[in-house]
Design a protein around this motif. Structure first.
Motif, short mmCIF file in Angstrom:
data_model
loop_
_atom_site.label_atom_id
_atom_site.label_comp_id
_atom_site.label_asym_id
_atom_site.label_seq_id
_atom_site.Cartn_x
_atom_site.Cartn_y
_atom_site.Cartn_z
N VAL A 170 0.86 -1.18 0.00
CA VAL A 170 0.00 0.00 0.00
C VAL A 170 0.90 1.23 0.00
O VAL A 170 1.91 1.27 0.69
N GLN A 171 0.52 2.21 -0.79
CA GLN A 171 1.35 3.41 -0.82
C GLN A 171 0.53 4.58 -1.30
O GLN A 171 -0.52 4.45 -1.93
N LEU A 172 1.04 5.77 -0.98
CA LEU A 172 0.45 7.02 -1.41
C LEU A 172 1.48 7.81 -2.18
O LEU A 172 2.64 7.88 -1.76
N GLN A 173 1.05 8.40 -3.25
CA GLN A 173 1.96 9.23 -4.03
C GLN A 173 1.21 10.45 -4.53
O GLN A 173 0.27 10.33 -5.33
N ALA A 174 1.63 11.61 -4.06
CA ALA A 174 1.00 12.87 -4.45
C ALA A 174 1.77 13.50 -5.60
O ALA A 174 3.00 13.42 -5.65
N PHE A 175 1.04 14.11 -6.52
CA PHE A 175 1.67 14.81 -7.63
C PHE A 175 0.72 15.88 -8.16
O PHE A 175 -0.44 15.94 -7.76
N GLY A 176 1.25 16.72 -9.03
CA GLY A 176 0.43 17.76 -9.63
C GLY A 176 0.75 19.16 -9.17
O GLY A 176 0.14 20.13 -9.62
N GLY A 177 1.70 19.31 -8.26
CA GLY A 177 2.07 20.63 -7.81
C GLY A 177 2.80 21.40 -8.88
O GLY A 177 3.13 20.87 -9.95
N GLY A 178 3.04 22.66 -8.60
CA GLY A 178 3.75 23.49 -9.57
C GLY A 178 3.70 24.94 -9.17
O GLY A 178 3.35 25.29 -8.05
N LEU A 179 4.07 25.79 -10.12
CA LEU A 179 4.07 27.23 -9.92
C LEU A 179 2.87 27.83 -10.64
O LEU A 179 2.63 27.54 -11.81
N VAL A 180 2.12 28.65 -9.93
CA VAL A 180 0.93 29.26 -10.51
C VAL A 180 0.80 30.68 -9.99
O VAL A 180 1.27 30.99 -8.87
N GLN A 181 0.20 31.55 -10.77
CA GLN A 181 -0.01 32.92 -10.33
C GLN A 181 -1.22 33.00 -9.40
O GLN A 181 -2.14 32.18 -9.47
N ALA A 182 -1.22 34.00 -8.56
CA ALA A 182 -2.35 34.23 -7.66
C ALA A 182 -3.64 34.34 -8.48
O ALA A 182 -3.65 34.96 -9.54
N GLY A 183 -4.68 33.69 -7.97
CA GLY A 183 -5.94 33.65 -8.69
C GLY A 183 -6.10 32.45 -9.60
O GLY A 183 -7.20 32.18 -10.10
N GLY A 184 -5.02 31.74 -9.82
CA GLY A 184 -5.05 30.58 -10.69
C GLY A 184 -5.51 29.31 -9.99
O GLY A 184 -5.91 29.34 -8.82
N SER A 185 -5.44 28.21 -10.72
CA SER A 185 -5.92 26.93 -10.21
C SER A 185 -4.88 25.83 -10.44
O SER A 185 -4.07 25.91 -11.38
N LEU A 186 -4.95 24.84 -9.59
CA LEU A 186 -4.16 23.63 -9.74
C LEU A 186 -4.99 22.47 -9.23
O LEU A 186 -5.82 22.64 -8.33
N ARG A 187 -4.75 21.29 -9.78
CA ARG A 187 -5.38 20.09 -9.24
C ARG A 187 -4.29 19.12 -8.80
O ARG A 187 -3.48 18.68 -9.64
N LEU A 188 -4.28 18.82 -7.53
CA LEU A 188 -3.37 17.82 -7.00
C LEU A 188 -4.02 16.45 -7.08
O LEU A 188 -5.24 16.32 -6.90
N SER A 189 -3.21 15.46 -7.31
CA SER A 189 -3.69 14.08 -7.34
C SER A 189 -2.89 13.24 -6.35
O SER A 189 -1.72 13.53 -6.09
N CYS A 190 -3.52 12.21 -5.86
CA CYS A 190 -2.84 11.29 -4.95
C CYS A 190 -3.22 9.87 -5.37
O CYS A 190 -4.40 9.50 -5.32
N ALA A 191 -2.23 9.13 -5.80
CA ALA A 191 -2.44 7.72 -6.12
C ALA A 191 -2.46 6.94 -4.81
O ALA A 191 -1.48 6.96 -4.07
N ALA A 192 -3.60 6.33 -4.51
CA ALA A 192 -3.81 5.74 -3.19
C ALA A 192 -4.19 4.28 -3.30
O ALA A 192 -5.30 3.89 -2.96
N SER A 193 -3.28 3.49 -3.76
CA SER A 193 -3.55 2.06 -3.93
C SER A 193 -3.75 1.38 -2.58
O SER A 193 -2.93 1.51 -1.67
N GLY A 194 -4.87 0.66 -2.43
CA GLY A 194 -5.13 -0.07 -1.20
C GLY A 194 -5.83 0.72 -0.11
O GLY A 194 -5.96 0.24 1.01
N PHE A 195 -6.30 1.91 -0.43
CA PHE A 195 -6.88 2.79 0.60
C PHE A 195 -8.34 3.11 0.36
O PHE A 195 -8.84 4.11 0.87
N SER A 196 -9.06 2.28 -0.36
CA SER A 196 -10.44 2.60 -0.68
C SER A 196 -11.33 2.66 0.54
O SER A 196 -12.37 3.32 0.51
N SER A 197 -10.97 2.01 1.64
CA SER A 197 -11.81 2.02 2.84
C SER A 197 -11.31 3.01 3.90
O SER A 197 -11.81 3.04 5.02
#
Length: 125
Positions: free
Chosen positions: A1-28
Motif C-alpha cells: 500500500v502506498q500514497l503518491q501525491a503529484f500535480g504541484g507546480g508554480l501558478v499565479q495568484a488567482g489561478g488553479s491547480l489540481r493535485l492528485s494522490c495515487a492511493a492504492s489499497g486505501f479505498s476504505s
C-alpha cells in the motif's frame, strides 16, 4: 500500500491547480490533504470520508478547494481554485482509519496512519 501525491507546480495568484494522490489499497480509508508552509508546522487542509459522502475543510480553504476521490481508480484529488500566495506549501496526502463518527472529521496528523511524499505548490503574487 502506498500514497503518491503529484500535480504541484508554480501558478499565479488567482489561478488553479489540481493535485492528485495515487492511493492504492486505501479505498476504505478516510483520506486527507495537509500542507506545510515554509517555517510553519504542517496543517490540515481537507478530508473526505471513505465513501466520499462527506467532506470537511479548513476555514482558510473553504469555498476555494474541493477534495474528491475515485475509489475505482484509487485516486484522491484536491482541486485548488482562487489560489493565494499564502497557499504556497508542500502538500501531502494521507490515509487514516478513524472510521465514521457522526459530525466528526479527522483533522489531526495522528489520526492518519499513512503519508505520501509531498508535492510543492508555489503561488506567485
Amino acid at each position: 500500500v502506498q500514497l503518491q501525491a503529484f500535480g504541484g507546480g508554480l501558478v499565479q495568484a488567482g489561478g488553479s491547480l489540481r493535485l492528485s494522490c495515487a492511493a492504492s489499497g486505501f479505498s476504505s480509508y478516510e483520506m486527507g490533504w495537509f500542507r506545510r508552509a515554509p517555517g510553519k508546522e504542517r496543517e490540515f487542509v481537507a478530508t473526505i470520508r471513505w465513501s466520499a459522502s462527506e467532506t470537511y475543510y479548513a476555514d482558510s480553504v473553504k469555498g476555494r478547494f474541493t477534495i474528491s476521490r475515485d475509489n475505482a481508480k484509487n485516486m484522491v484529488y484536491l482541486q485548488m481554485n482562487s489560489l493565494k500566495p499564502e497557499d504556497t506549501a508542500v502538500y501531502y496526502c494521507a490515509a487514516g482509519r478513524l472510521g465514521y463518527i457522526a459530525n466528526y472529521f479527522a483533522t489531526r496528523e495522528y489520526e492518519y496512519d499513512h503519508w505520501g511524499q509531498g508535492t510543492q505548490v508555489t503561488v506567485s503574487s
